[in-house]
Scaffold this active site. Structure first.
Site, short mmCIF file in Angstrom:
data_model
loop_
_atom_site.label_atom_id
_atom_site.label_comp_id
_atom_site.label_asym_id
_atom_site.label_seq_id
_atom_site.Cartn_x
_atom_site.Cartn_y
_atom_site.Cartn_z
N GLY A 1 42.18 39.00 39.80
CA GLY A 1 40.95 38.46 39.23
C GLY A 1 39.66 39.04 39.79
N GLU A 2 39.75 40.06 40.65
CA GLU A 2 38.54 40.60 41.27
C GLU A 2 38.10 41.94 40.69
OE1 GLU A 2 37.99 38.67 45.60
OE2 GLU A 2 38.74 40.72 45.57
N ASN B 1 42.16 47.68 29.13
CA ASN B 1 40.82 47.48 28.60
C ASN B 1 39.78 48.32 29.37
OD1 ASN B 1 38.53 46.48 27.38
ND2 ASN B 1 38.70 44.43 28.24
N GLU C 1 35.37 46.56 30.15
CA GLU C 1 34.84 45.88 31.33
C GLU C 1 34.17 46.86 32.28
OE1 GLU C 1 38.30 42.43 31.51
OE2 GLU C 1 38.66 44.43 32.33
N GLU D 1 44.09 38.96 26.62
CA GLU D 1 43.87 38.20 25.39
C GLU D 1 43.13 36.89 25.68
OE1 GLU D 1 46.65 39.56 26.40
OE2 GLU D 1 47.85 40.37 24.76
N PRO E 1 45.64 47.96 42.01
CA PRO E 1 46.85 48.07 41.19
C PRO E 1 46.92 46.98 40.12
CG PRO E 1 47.38 47.16 43.35
CD PRO E 1 45.94 47.59 43.41
N ARG E 2 47.57 47.32 39.02
CA ARG E 2 47.74 46.35 37.92
C ARG E 2 48.43 45.09 38.42
NH1 ARG E 2 45.33 44.77 33.33
NH2 ARG E 2 46.81 43.87 31.85
#
Length: 449
Positions: free
Chosen positions: A330-331, A356, A359, A76, A288-289
C-alpha cells in the site's frame, strides 16, 4: 415465429450451460468448507474472511437504500474509489457496500475507503453463498468493476431485479475466446443481457462484449477511472515519514522499479550494476509486486555485495546504500511522489501482463515500462496520444540506456515529467462526472423506483 424459436433455443442452451456450471461449482463446495475449517486453525482474520466468502455477513445491514460495488482485487477496487466518493457526496443517505475477493485488496481498501463504506469479502459463486449474501444485503443496485463475470452472482442478482452495471469494463482476447467456446457462450450471453450499463475501455472490448451478447444500447464510452483515481492520489498530503525518506534521497540519483516480478529483479540487479559504471550516487528503489518476497530479495541482493536498506525494518538510506527495498503493502503511491523516474514492472518479459502506469504518471514520474503489458497496452497508447512523451516502452537494454540518459540530463528529465502529468490530467478530465451521470440515468433511476 422463426425468431421466437431461436430465442427459445438460446434460452434452453443458457439453462443447460448454467446447470453445467452450477454442477461443477457444487461439486467443489465441500472443498471450500474444508478450506474454511483449515483456515480456522491458521488465525481468526482468515476465518472471518472465509465466513464472509461463504455469504455469512460480519455486519448488520443499515436500513434504507444500499448500493453495492464489487471489485476482485487491489487495482479494480482502487478504481472504484472516485465513484464511491462522488456517490457519498451526491447521495449521502445511501449506504455503500464494497466487496472484494482477495485479502490484499481488503487490506488496502480498508485503509483507503471512507469509514462509512461497509467493506466485506464477496461470496464465492455458489448458489447457497450468493443467496445468503443477497438476502442479507438486499442491494438496490450492483456495480461491478472491470471484468467480474460470475454467473451465479450476476444471474441471481438479476432474478431479484437488481440493476447491474460494469465500469471500466475489460474483455481480454483470452477471456473472449474462453467465453466464446461452447458451452460457455450461451451462459455469458445470458449474463450480459442482464446489464443496464457497460462502460468499456476501448472499441475492441465494446465489440467483444456485443459479440458475446451485450445489447448495443447499454454500451457507453465514459473514460478510464484509473486516471481519475491516480490524479486524486497524487494530490494527497505527504506523511511525515515519507518527508523524512525524501530528505534521505537528497544528492542521490534515484529511480524506482515498481511492481516487479521475480525474473525482473534479476534484470534490475544487472541494470543497477551497469548504471553504476557511469552514474554517481546511484540509488535503486525496488518495490516488488508481492511485498512478502522482500526477505528473499534482500538476501539475494546482499549475496551479490549490495548494501540494502529495508523499509519494513525501518532502516534509513545512507550515503552507502545501493538498494532500498520497499516491502510494505500500500505504499507504492507514496514512493511515486518522491522519485523522478519509475519503471512499472510486470512488463519486461514474455508471459507478464503489465500493471497500472497511471499512478506513476500522475505523481510526476517519467514512466518507463516493458513491452509485455497485456490490456494496459491500451492505456499506453492512449496516454501517448494525449501526450507523446508520457510513456516509454523499453526492453532491458533500452531500460539501461533510457535511465542513463534521464539520470544524467536534468533538463530532459524535467520535460518528460511534465509530459506524463499532462496525459493524466487529460485522461481524468470529466470521467467521474460522466460515469456518475450514466449511473444516475441507467442504474439509479431503476433502483430507486
Amino acid at each position: 415465429m422463426a425468431g421466437s424459436g431461436g430465442d427459445e433455443e438460446d434460452d434452453v442452451a443458457a439453462r443447460r450451460a448454467r446447470a453445467l456450471y452450477t454442477g461443477v461449482v457444487m461439486s467443489i463446495t465441500p472443498l471450500l468448507h474444508l478450506s474454511l475449517q483449515f483456515r480456522r486453525l491458521q488465525g481468526h482474520s482468515q476465518y472471518c474472511m472465509w465466513l464472509e466468502r461463504l455469504g455469512y455477513p460480519s455486519r448488520k445491514r443499515p436500513s434504507g437504500l444500499l448500493i453495492w460495488f464489487h471489485a476482485v482485487s487491489v487495482g479494480e477496487g482502487i478504481s472504484a474509489i472516485p465513484v464511491i466518493l462522488h456517490c457519498r457526496d451526491a447521495r449521502p443517505s445511501i449506504t455503500i457496500l464494497m466487496t472484494t475477493s482477495t485479502a490484499a485488496a481488503h487490506s488496502v481498501l480498508e485503509q483507503r475507503l471512507p469509514p462509512e463504506v461497509i467493506l466485506q469479502f464477496a461470496p464465492v459463486d455458489t448458489p447457497t453463498a450468493v443467496e445468503r449474501f443477497l438476502l442479507h444485503w438486499a442491494p438496490q443496485a450492483a456495480i461491478f468493476m472491470e471484468s467480474e463475470l460470475w454467473p451465479t452472482l450476476i444471474l441471481q442478482s438479476a432474478v431479484k431485479g437488481i440493476p447491474l452495471a460494469i465500469l471500466n469494463a475489460r474483455m481480454s482476447l483470452k477471456s473472449f475466446e474462453r467465453w466464446s467456446a461452447s458451452p460457455m457462450k450461451p451462459l455469458v450471453a445470458s449474463m450480459l443481457s442482464r446489464f443496464s450499463l457497460i462502460a468499456p475501455l476501448s472499441n475492441k472490448e465494446a465489440v467483444r462484449y456485443q459479440i458475446l451478447g451485450a445489447a448495443p444500447s447499454v454500451i457507453h464510452f465514459l473514460g478510464n477511472l484509473k486516471y481519475a483515481c491516480a490524479l486524486g492520489d497524487s494530490k494527497k498530503e505527504r506523511s511525515v515519514g515519507m518527508t523524512d525518506i525524501e530528505a534521505q534521497l537528497v544528492d542521490r540519483k534515484v529511480w524506482l522499479a515498481a511492481s516487479t516480478h521475480a525474473e525482473e529483479e534479476e534484470a534490475i540487479i544487472r541494470i543497477h550494476k551497469e548504471l553504476n559504471k557511469s552514474v554517481s550516487h546511484l540509488l535503486t528503489i525496488i518495490a516488488p509486486r508481492q511485498p512478502s518476497r522482500g526477505q528473499h530479495i534482500m538476501i539475494k541482493l546482499q549475496r551479490q555485495g549490495f548494501n540494502v536498506a529495508v523499509r519494513s525494518d525501518g532502516q534509513r538510506i545512507s550515503g552507502s546504500t545501493d538498494v532500498y527495498l520497499v516491502d510494505i503493502l500500500g505504499e507504492l503511491n507514496h514512493f511515486y511522489a518522491i522519485v523522478p523516474i519509475a519503471f512499472v514492472g510486470g512488463s519486461l518479459f514474455q508471459g507478464l501482463a503489465g500493471h497500472n502506469i497511471a499512478e506513476a504518471a500522475a505523481a510526476g514520474c517519467i514512466v518507463l515500462t516493458g513491452h509485455h503489458v497485456g490490456h494496459f497496452q491500451e492505456m499506453v497508447w492512449e496516454m501517448q496520444k494525449m501526450s507523446p512523451f508520457s510513456v516509454i516502452q523499453v526492453n532491458e537494454d533500452g531500460l539501461v540506456n533510457t535511465l542513463r540518459k534521464f539520470l544524467t540530463d536534468e533538463a530532459c528529465l524535467a520535460e518528460r515529467r511534465v509530459a506524463a502529468e499532462r496525459a493524466i490530467s487529460a485522461g481524468a478530465s470529466g470521467v467521474v462526472t460522466r460515469v456518475w451521470e450514466s449511473l444516475e440515468s441507467y442504474i439509479l433511476k431503476k433502483a430507486l423506483v
